[in-house]
Design a protein around this motif. Structure first.
Motif, PDB file in Angstrom:
ATOM      1  N   GLU A   1       0.857  -1.203   0.000  1.00 11.69           N
ATOM      2  CA  GLU A   1       0.000   0.000   0.000  1.00 11.69           C
ATOM      3  C   GLU A   1       0.885   1.243   0.000  1.00 11.69           C
ATOM      4  N   SER A   2       1.892   1.232   0.881  1.00 15.86           N
ATOM      5  CA  SER A   2       2.785   2.380   0.998  1.00 15.86           C
ATOM      6  C   SER A   2       3.553   2.609  -0.312  1.00 15.86           C
ATOM      7  N   LEU A   3       4.012   1.517  -0.913  1.00 15.79           N
ATOM      8  CA  LEU A   3       4.740   1.626  -2.198  1.00 15.79           C
ATOM      9  C   LEU A   3       3.848   2.231  -3.282  1.00 15.79           C
ATOM     10  N   GLU A   4       2.570   1.929  -3.190  1.00 15.61           N
ATOM     11  CA  GLU A   4       1.645   2.452  -4.198  1.00 15.61           C
ATOM     12  C   GLU A   4       1.207   3.877  -3.893  1.00 15.61           C
ATOM     13  N   GLY A   5       1.710   4.422  -2.774  1.00 11.37           N
ATOM     14  CA  GLY A   5       1.445   5.829  -2.479  1.00 11.37           C
ATOM     15  C   GLY A   5       0.315   6.062  -1.502  1.00 11.37           C
ATOM     16  N   ARG A   6      -0.184   4.979  -0.901  1.00  8.35           N
ATOM     17  CA  ARG A   6      -1.290   5.148   0.052  1.00  8.35           C
ATOM     18  C   ARG A   6      -0.797   4.974   1.481  1.00  8.35           C
ATOM     19  N   ARG A   7      -1.728   5.226   2.434  1.00  6.13           N
ATOM     20  CA  ARG A   7      -1.417   5.012   3.838  1.00  6.13           C
ATOM     21  C   ARG A   7      -1.110   3.526   4.054  1.00  6.13           C
ATOM     22  N   GLY A   8      -0.139   3.228   4.880  1.00  5.84           N
ATOM     23  CA  GLY A   8       0.260   1.836   5.083  1.00  5.84           C
ATOM     24  C   GLY A   8      -0.730   1.068   5.923  1.00  5.84           C
ATOM     25  N   GLN A   9      -1.742   0.535   5.279  1.00  8.51           N
ATOM     26  CA  GLN A   9      -2.740  -0.247   5.993  1.00  8.51           C
ATOM     27  C   GLN A   9      -2.739  -1.667   5.436  1.00  8.51           C
ATOM     28  N   VAL A  10      -2.901  -2.629   6.346  1.00  3.43           N
ATOM     29  CA  VAL A  10      -2.803  -4.046   5.964  1.00  3.43           C
ATOM     30  C   VAL A  10      -3.961  -4.416   5.028  1.00  3.43           C
ATOM     31  N   ARG A  11      -3.637  -5.247   3.999  1.00  2.00           N
ATOM     32  CA  ARG A  11      -4.674  -5.757   3.103  1.00  2.00           C
ATOM     33  C   ARG A  11      -5.122  -7.127   3.600  1.00  2.00           C
ATOM     34  N   ALA A  12      -6.382  -7.429   3.409  1.00  2.00           N
ATOM     35  CA  ALA A  12      -6.858  -8.781   3.732  1.00  2.00           C
ATOM     36  C   ALA A  12      -6.268  -9.754   2.714  1.00  2.00           C
ATOM     37  N   LYS A  13      -5.920 -10.965   3.177  1.00  2.00           N
ATOM     38  CA  LYS A  13      -5.421 -12.000   2.270  1.00  2.00           C
ATOM     39  C   LYS A  13      -6.385 -13.172   2.319  1.00  2.00           C
ATOM     40  N   PRO A  14      -6.711 -13.900   1.225  1.00  2.00           N
ATOM     41  CA  PRO A  14      -6.237 -13.632  -0.127  1.00  2.00           C
ATOM     42  C   PRO A  14      -6.854 -12.347  -0.713  1.00  2.00           C
ATOM     43  N   PRO A  15      -6.283 -11.924  -1.877  1.00  2.00           N
ATOM     44  CA  PRO A  15      -5.249 -12.578  -2.678  1.00  2.00           C
ATOM     45  C   PRO A  15      -3.860 -12.415  -2.062  1.00  2.00           C
TER      46      PRO A  15
END
Ligand SMILES: Cc1cc2nc3c(=O)[nH]c(=O)nc-3n(C[C@H](O)[C@H](O)[C@H](O)COP(=O)(O)O)c2cc1C
Ligand code: SF4
Length: 504
Positions: free
Chosen positions: A271-285
């Motif tokens: 998320e941070s690399l993509e320029g957004r706030r560093g928030q955890v993504r649900a997995k999957p995917p």
């Protein structure tokens, strides 16, 4: 003839006055070769002087020592700071240095130095055998991710290689947020081409043309060393449109984090690399299927990528033959806290915690008894000396309610207040939580409040039960390992040091 002197320019050395030593060496007419650290931090600023019979080591060096050191080195006279040949020092001699073999001996800005010291042999071999055989070697080596979770690297690489799509990415996690850890930093500052080579091998193996190195902003010297090395790698054909003549393109960019612990979690990092706030993504995917910009992505820790060149050079069997149980190869263990000989100790898995703390680390620097050792960063359990027979191995630590994480070992003496440490774990989680899920966001705050009550109420049995209950909820209900693992330091403090959880 000018004397050549290898001086550690690692952050540890600079923090202890290394720049002033460099100036003093210059004023004395020596040629200073800036190198990384050997990892014996109590000897920083650490210096090696070239003599007719090889390199002679000295440390810790202050500017005022420089004239007498140069004189002693040239005349072979004894010197109070002399360590003779550093390779014979017991702290280094007891190690098996694969990842850190070159660190402290080569100029980290020189690709020529790297190649002369055996660099690029792994990538050349990968290009010879092709992507599939390269991945097979990584699988066969048993290499597991060194960032903390210990996931098999080869399986991850296969997952990304097999995922459909032409655009794939390689991402290096150099966020290194765990307390007491510094191996990633030391490697990037001291041998950055090894990481670049490892990432180029991964790019070749999975068919990625671009990679990113996500480095924490608190590592300015590592960022500078990596930037210089990437530029030199481009100029030398290690990166670019035709990596070492393979006709495979691969290039790297650095991205700097903004000081968030959770941005070390792989999906928050994306998320941070993509320029957004560093928030955890649900997995999957999973990132191998849909990672950076939705493309198949391999994310590995610095040390995981840095192990790949050794595996490709020396062979999967050589690597797999080292280690313990399902933990194969070597682990760069980082000794910190109240420890006499703090520093980086690379060894095959299997060494016991007691050997590390007492034999290698020499016990506490303060001379007080060891009370607790936290292994694996802020989410790791506190082990009392009664657990010192635990071998350094993912499964052995899990079996005792702990984790080895990124290999950080932080020693506490008998003045530590374990209830305070438990509260600190909850507070850390509250401050660093990304806020996405309730058990972590709210639970950590309630955890602090509950520990405060435990330390106030003379009859605190009900609050203790509540704290355990809360830990259970956080363990099973959190989306990622920040909320899910913070119960480990809390529960280990309660279980091993119950006498500290009393009203004050
Ligand atoms: C809260 C949190 C922080 C993390 N911080 C880091 C970190 O600083 N560096 C790292 O390599 N992995 C970190 N991880 C683990 C990553 O999510 C991921 O497992 C790792 O980058 C994968 O690489 P590996 O397989 O080579 O270990 C963290 C995980 C969590 C839950
Ligand atoms: S456990 Fe904490 S850090 Fe992880 S997703 Fe939930 S709120 Fe975010």
């Amino acid at each position: 003839m000018t004397v050549r002197a290898r001086l550690s320019h690692d952050t540890a050395s600079i923090a202890l006055g290394g720049k002033a030593v460099a100036r003093a060496l210059g004023e004395a007419g020596a040629t200073v070769v800036p190198v990384g650290s050997r990892g014996l931090f109590w000897l920083e600023p650490f210096l090696e002087v070239e003599t007719a019979s090889g390199w002679r080591a000295f440390g810790p060096v202050a500017p005022k020592d420089v004239p007498s050191i140069l004189d002693a080195a040239q005349t072979s006279r004894p010197h109070p700071l002399s360590l003779d040949r550093i390779e014979d020092h017991p702290f280094l001699k007891a190690q098996t240095r694969l990842t850190f073999a070159r660190c402290g001996t080569v100029d980290p800005s020189s690709l020529d130095d790297y190649i002369q010291a055996g660099g690029l042999a792994g990538l050349k071999h990968a290009i010879e055998i092709g992507p599939k055989a390269t991945r097979d070697e990584i699988v066969a080596s048993g290499l597991r991710g060194r960032g903390g979770a210990g996931f098999p690297a080869g399986i991850k690489w296969n997952g990304a290689a097999d995922a459909p799509g032409d655009v794939k990415y390689v991402v290096c996690n150099a966020d290194e947020g765990d307390s007491g850890t510094y191996a990633d930093r030391m490697l990037m500052e001291g041998d950055p081409f090894l990481l670049i080579e490892g990432m180029a091998i991964a790019g070749f193996a999975i068919g990625a043309m671009n990679g990113y190195v996500y480095i924490r902003s608190e590592y300015p010297l590592a960022i500078a060393a990596m930037s210089r090395a990437i530029a030199a790698a481009r100029a030398g054909g290690l990166l670019g449109t035709d990596v070492l003549g393979s006709s495979h393109p691969f290039d790297l960019e650095i991205r700097v984090g903004a000081g968030s612990y959770v941005c070390g979690e792989e999906t928050a990092l994306l998320e941070s690399l993509e320029g957004r706030r560093g928030q955890v993504r649900a997995k999957p995917p999973l990132p191998v299927h849909s990672g950076l910009f939705g493309k198949p992505t391999v994310i590995n820790n610095v040390l995981t990528f840095a192990a790949a060149p050794t595996i490709l050079t020396k062979g999967a069997t050589f690597y797999r033959d080292l280690g313990f149980g399902r933990s194969r190869g070597t682990m760069p263990i980082q000794l910190a806290g109240d420890i006499k000989y703090g520093g980086l100790f690379e060894t095959p898995f299997g060494i016991t915690l007691g050997e590390l703390v007492n034999d290698i680390g020499g016990g506490t620097a303060s001379g007080r008894p060891v009370r607790a050792v936290q292994v694996g960063g802020p989410l790791g359990a506190y082990f009392p000396p009664a657990l010192f027979d635990t071998p350094f191995d993912y499964e052995a630590f899990t079996a005792k309610g702990g984790l080895i994480g990124h290999g950080g070992v932080v020693v506490f003496n008998d003045t530590v207040d374990m209830a305070h440490q438990a509260r600190f774990a909850m507070e850390f989680c509250a401050v660093e939580s990304c806020g996405k899920c309730t058990p972590c966001r709210i639970g950590s705050v309630r955890g602090m409040e509950t520990i405060d009550r435990i330390l106030k109420e003379p009859d605190n049995a009900a609050q203790m039960a509540l704290l355990r209950d809360l830990c259970d909820t956080m363990k099973s209900g959190s989306l990622c390992a920040l909320g899910g693992f913070v119960p480990y330091p809390v529960l280990s403090a309660i279980d091993h040091f119950p006498e500290d959880f009393v009203a004050r």
